[in-house]
Structure formats: C-alpha cells, structure tokens
Design a protein around this motif. Sequence first.
Motif, mmCIF file in Angstrom:
data_model
loop_
_atom_site.group_PDB
_atom_site.id
_atom_site.type_symbol
_atom_site.label_atom_id
_atom_site.label_comp_id
_atom_site.label_asym_id
_atom_site.label_seq_id
_atom_site.Cartn_x
_atom_site.Cartn_y
_atom_site.Cartn_z
ATOM 1 N N ASP A 113 0.844 -1.196 0.000
ATOM 2 C CA ASP A 113 0.000 0.000 0.000
ATOM 3 C C ASP A 113 0.880 1.246 0.000
ATOM 4 N N PRO A 114 0.918 1.992 -1.099
ATOM 5 C CA PRO A 114 1.776 3.190 -1.166
ATOM 6 C C PRO A 114 1.368 4.262 -0.161
ATOM 7 N N GLN A 115 0.094 4.283 0.243
ATOM 8 C CA GLN A 115 -0.340 5.282 1.217
ATOM 9 C C GLN A 115 0.273 5.023 2.583
ATOM 10 N N ILE A 116 0.405 3.766 2.959
ATOM 11 C CA ILE A 116 1.040 3.438 4.225
ATOM 12 C C ILE A 116 2.508 3.848 4.203
ATOM 13 N N VAL A 117 3.165 3.550 3.097
ATOM 14 C CA VAL A 117 4.572 3.933 2.956
ATOM 15 C C VAL A 117 4.724 5.446 3.091
ATOM 16 N N GLN A 118 3.881 6.206 2.409
ATOM 17 C CA GLN A 118 3.974 7.657 2.445
ATOM 18 C C GLN A 118 3.711 8.200 3.840
ATOM 19 N N ARG A 119 2.747 7.613 4.571
ATOM 20 C CA ARG A 119 2.456 8.088 5.926
ATOM 21 C C ARG A 119 3.639 7.864 6.858
ATOM 22 N N VAL A 120 4.299 6.728 6.693
ATOM 23 C CA VAL A 120 5.455 6.438 7.540
ATOM 24 C C VAL A 120 6.616 7.379 7.217
ATOM 25 N N ALA A 131 16.880 13.758 0.476
ATOM 26 C CA ALA A 131 16.412 13.473 1.839
ATOM 27 C C ALA A 131 15.279 12.458 1.813
ATOM 28 N N ASP A 132 14.337 12.656 0.920
ATOM 29 C CA ASP A 132 13.195 11.749 0.822
ATOM 30 C C ASP A 132 13.624 10.361 0.361
ATOM 31 N N SER A 133 14.544 10.307 -0.607
ATOM 32 C CA SER A 133 14.929 9.010 -1.150
ATOM 33 C C SER A 133 15.771 8.215 -0.153
ATOM 34 N N ILE A 134 16.553 8.900 0.684
ATOM 35 C CA ILE A 134 17.335 8.191 1.708
ATOM 36 C C ILE A 134 16.392 7.533 2.708
ATOM 37 N N LEU A 135 15.434 8.303 3.221
ATOM 38 C CA LEU A 135 14.502 7.743 4.201
ATOM 39 C C LEU A 135 13.616 6.682 3.558
ATOM 40 N N SER A 136 13.172 6.935 2.343
ATOM 41 C CA SER A 136 12.353 5.952 1.634
ATOM 42 C C SER A 136 13.117 4.653 1.434
#
Length: 252
Positions: free
Chosen positions: A73-80, A158-163
């Motif tokens: 679920d991409p929404q769960i990933v984005q929320r985290v 920053a986003d890609s490191i955390l992702s």
Amino acid sequence: MSTNSVHYSSGSVNSAHPGFAPASTGSLRPSRPAQLDPALTEKMAGGMDPEEISEMSHASAQALLDRVHHTQDPQIVQRVLTLVDHEGVDIIAELWSKSEPDSLPGILWRLYLLRTWMHKNRHSLAGLYRIAEPEDTAASAIAGVDTPPSADDIMNTADSILSGAFTGDFAVALERASAFVDVIAKGLAIRAKTLTAEARKAEAGEECGTIAAASRNPRTAAAGLLHTGGNLMTTSTDFRHGASLWRQGKLE
C-alpha cells in the motif's frame, strides 16, 4: 550564505546526539500519530518507566520497519515517511531520541531528523554541497546527489534516503546518509576556513570581504561551523556503524 543558515548550538547539537537539530513543528501538543497504538500514547502521557520506554522504542521501531517492508500500500509507505511532518517530532522523540545510536530506534531517529534538517536547510545545504563537491565524486555517487545540487535536489535526496531505509536496503540507505553528511561537514570546514581568512584580513586592517562583513565575529562563527562539522562527522560514523550492524543482523 549566512553563517547562521545551518543551525548549531551547544544545546541542540552535541556529540551525544545527531549532528543536526530537529526543526520545530510549531505545535506544543502534537496530534496522535496514526501509526502508533492510541493506548501507547496515553501511557506515554501518563509517565512510564525508562526501561519500559526502551523496550517500547525497540518494539515500535521494528514494527514500523516490518510493516512497510511487508506492505504493497503506497499510502502506508507515504504516511510512515512523513511521520514527523504530520504528527510532530515530539511524540517520536519521546520513543526514540534517547536510544543509543547503535540501535534500530536510535538510527531511525537520526534518519528522520536528517530528512527534517535537509528539508528545512535545503538552500544552505545545497550551497555547502556545491562548495565541498564542485564535481561528481564517489561521495556524490554513494549519496545519490546530482552535482551541483539545487535546493530541490537536497529535498529529493532526503526523501529518497529515508524511503530507501523502509523500502530498499536499509544498510545502503545508512551509507547514503553517511556520505551526504560527510560532504556537508567538509563544506562547513571550507566555509570556516574562509571566514577565518577574512577575519585575519580584517584584523590586519585590510579591506573586509563580504563573508566577514556578514558576521560581527567571524572567528566565533567559524568555530561554530567547525563544531557543527565535528558533530556531523560523529553522526556519519553512527550511520556507517549502523549499516555494518544491520548487515550482521545485530541492529535491534
């Protein structure tokens, strides 16, 4: 770039904590995170035993990481990934900020703070990166930063490191974070050297350069930048050590 653009202070930046200060969310009472059990936040608000908090910090960090790794679920990933943005840094700090850097919650705390710090200081950090790495280097390749980076590039990194920490190879994400922090520490050292040189010129009665003119006390500013750079190097070491522990199956 103003010498104050990258925040440093003895109160918020020291060798025992991440080499970057958390950005204020502007809220004194953060909303309850959707990713955490409501009963957990109630217990935290009522006061908990330090050992219980430690156990909970490890359990919550592992649960969060496992949930993202096993979801489609991409929404769960984005929320985290945007947990701090939407829920405030305080509730996460309550769980993870006191964890040792060689633990999973301690490393996750540093990764979340790194992302927040990079977003908040994206213009200053882009300038420091361009100073330290004017051309593509191994560090840029590891960090995954286009050279020369723009402010948007810093945010995307920053986003890609955390992702990557949640959806890819956790150790690789930590190595990317370490490489990025190393370059910024190098940029701070170069900036501090320039400030010191300008201060010497001014003290010798020569015409003061624009950088020295921007600060009432260039030497103090230079010392502050070196202090921040030193703490960033400590954090970089934490990231690399965390990557090693993860590959050994010892980061818990």
